[in-house]
Scaffold this active site. Structure first.
Site, PDB file in Angstrom:
ATOM      1  CE  LYS A 263      73.195  19.978 -14.748  1.00 56.97           C
ATOM      2  NZ  LYS A 263      74.384  20.515 -14.071  1.00 56.97           N
ATOM      3  CG  ASP A 268      76.867  23.353 -18.122  1.00 56.20           C
ATOM      4  OD1 ASP A 268      76.701  24.530 -18.512  1.00 56.20           O
ATOM      5  OD2 ASP A 268      77.169  23.043 -16.950  1.00 56.20           O
ATOM      6  CE  LYS A 275      80.490  23.714 -17.496  1.00 59.27           C
ATOM      7  NZ  LYS A 275      80.839  23.805 -16.068  1.00 59.27           N
ATOM      8  CG  ASP A 286      75.801  19.104 -16.988  1.00 59.94           C
ATOM      9  OD1 ASP A 286      75.963  18.470 -15.926  1.00 59.94           O
ATOM     10  OD2 ASP A 286      75.601  20.328 -17.033  1.00 59.94           O
ATOM     11  CG  ASP A 345      79.202  26.757 -15.595  1.00 63.04           C
ATOM     12  OD1 ASP A 345      78.462  25.895 -16.106  1.00 63.04           O
ATOM     13  OD2 ASP A 345      80.416  26.589 -15.402  1.00 63.04           O
ATOM     14  NE  ARG A 349      73.629  25.668  -8.416  1.00 67.41           N
ATOM     15  CZ  ARG A 349      74.722  25.866  -7.687  1.00 67.41           C
ATOM     16  NH1 ARG A 349      74.699  26.718  -6.689  1.00 67.41           N
ATOM     17  NH2 ARG A 349      75.828  25.206  -7.951  1.00 67.41           N
TER      18      ARG A 349
END
Ligand code: BES
Ligand code: MN
Ligand code: ZN
Length: 498
Positions: A263, A268, A275, A286, A345, A349
């Site tokens: 990833k 992010d 966030k 991230d 967020d 995935r």
């Protein structure tokens, strides 16, 4: 810092580090120094709390008559418990001490340890590795740090009866350390410096050591149907990238490759599901999973591992903007499966969904292992000691766990199961991208599992272990590179041609 190996003999400059076993039992060189100085080492120990226990250190100014600056005693603990991890911790502790002294040269005298199963050469090589890993520093933006504030150590010599064996053993370890340091550098860089294209450029540099590197841009990914990955990057001004690295080190060029997928969210922000601002700066790392894959490929290629290994990293920046993906949007992944994006967020995935599908589709690998700073929930479960391991294959899972134990990067296996999978049910698409707060790391893993097409697969959630808040034996605080050593060990142990 340059590390070399030499036969034992008292150096004529700088510091010397010597080992002391539990119960204040001096190893050979320590004994020699004690004799030459009329028992100064013994007196110093008796006047302190230093008993030779593991992790204890005691620093003395060199006694008169020696051409040295200082003597550093390091505790070895009990001889029969002195293993490779203890040797690495010793090297790390010594390096940490020496970084504060201003010495430019130092020697570590690693004598054979009676009662330890390790050879002197083995001990020396692992001591060197520990020193190398612990002395890592990311200080390129510290323009005002004074010379006397910076570590001065330039030359570290590890003394060992079998110096040539130590040197030989250290060679592949040095490649691993180089991989670890690359990973740490990449994860430490801020997000204005490392973004998808600049991270891809860093990966391209591996071509110098024989890695075949391809970079796909948004246009190519759109052609492949990677709607899940592209949706995450669409709010950013930076173009998303997919990097494919291939190291073909197996003599049998047809041998099925093994694959690692990372990833790489270079920042992010959460996107439209933004966030909270506290600690949002952490989200520069991230891309930690991608950094591990890149560092691992470096380590494998540099030490010419006899294996065919693929590294794939999905690189995106998750930002809010007028072009950003919205909660409720439905995207179509390369696999054809559709996803309702409930929360922008939960982006990692989505990136991995397309990266994993692409990897198995193109390479038909023996297995895929992905690494990702995927969920805050894994930090709640395991803190920052263990990474979370999820797998559809017991053999692979056991091998990963054993490799992690061996190198001090432990993983804890978490469950998967149909009941968790059900939490991903969507009213409008094949699935939604979040499964609620309960079992948050597990439902994230279930999501990934839908994109591996039954290939043996493992997912390591490294959200809790990618960045360290305090120093550890061989890992200074900051980016850890957790995963590089583990996976390098896994490959060496099980997947290389003999
Ligand atoms: N990158 C984060 C996970 C993370 C959090 C990594 C803290 C390192 C430290 C991930 O993209 C994320 O935001 N996950 C969400 C998922 C949720 C929206 C279902 C989380 O864990 O809160
Ligand atoms: Mn996120
Ligand atoms: Zn993320």
């Amino acid at each position: 810092m340059k590390i070399s190996f030499a036969k034992p003999g008292l150096p004529t400059e700088g510091a010397i580090v010597v080992g002391v076993l539990e119960g204040r039992v001096l190893t050979a060189t320590a004994g020699e120094l004690d004799g030459k100085s009329g028992g100064t080492l013994t007196r110093a120990m008796n006047a302190s709390r230093f008993e030779g226990k593991k992790d204890q250190t005691l620093m003395l100014v060199a006694p008169a008559g020696l051409e040295l600056s200082r003597v550093v005693l390091v505790g070895l603990g009990a001889a029969d418990k002195f293993d490779v991890k203890a040797a690495e911790a010793l090297g790390g502790a010594a390096a940490a001490q020496l970084q504060g002294t201003g010495d430019t040269a130092a020697a570590i005298a690693v004598d054979a340890i009676d009662g330890s199963s390790l050879s002197a050469g083995d001990i020396a090589a692992h001591v060197a590795l520990g020193a190398r890993l612990r002395s890592y520093r990311f200080d390129k933006y510290m323009t005002k740090e004074k010379k006397e504030e910076k570590p001065a150590l330039k030359k570290l010599t590890v003394l060992c009866e079998d110096a040539s064996a130590a040197k030989r053993l250290f060679q592949p370890m040095e490649s691993v350390a180089n991989g670890v340091c690359l990973t740490r550098d990449l994860a430490s860089e801020p997000a204005n410096v490392i973004y998808p294209e600049s991270l891809a450029d860093q990966a391209r540099k591996l071509a110098d050591i024989g890695v075949d590197v391809e970079v796909l841009g948004e246009k190519q990914m759109r052609k492949l149907g990677m709607g899940a990955l592209l949706g995450v990057g669409q709010g950013s001004d930076r173009e998303s990238q997919l990097v494919v690295m291939q190291w073909n080190g197996a003599g049998d060029t047809d041998s099925k490759p093994i694959a690692f997928v990372g990833k790489g969210v270079t920042f992010d922000s959460g996107g439209i599901s933004i966030k909270p601002s506290a600690n949002m700066e952490d989200m520069k790392w991230d891309m930690g999973g991608a950094a591990v894959v890149i560092g691992l490929m470096k380590a494998l290629a540099e030490r010419k591992a006899r294996v065919n290994a693929i590294g794939v990293v999905g690189l995106v920046e998750n930002m809010p903007s007028g072009k950003a993906q919205r909660p409720g949007d439905v995207v179509t992944s390369m696999s054809g499966q559709t996803v309702e994006v409930i929360n922008t967020d939960a982006e990692g995935r989505l990136v991995l969904a397309d990266a994993l599908w692409y990897t198995q589709d193109r390479f038909k690998p023996r297995f895929m292992i992905n690494l990702a700073t995927l969920t805050g929930a894994i930090i709640i479960s395991l803190g920052s000691e263990y990474a979370g391991l999820f797998s559809n294959d017991d053999t692979l899972a056991q091998r990963i766990a054993a490799a992690g134990q061996a190198v001090g990067e432990p993983v804890w296996r978490m469950p998967l199961g149909e009941a968790y999978d059900k939490q991903l049910k969507s009213d409008i698409a094949d699935m939604k991208n979040v499964g609620g707060r309960e079992g948050g790391s597990i439902t994230a893993a279930q999501f990934l599992k839908r994109f591996v097409n039954d290939v043996p697969w493992a997912h390591i959630d490294i959200a809790g272990v990618t960045w360290a808040k305090k120093d550890a034996a061989t890992v200074p605080k900051g980016a850890t590179a957790f995963g590089v050593r583990l996976l390098e060990r896994l490959v060496a142990e099980h997947y290389e041609e003999k």
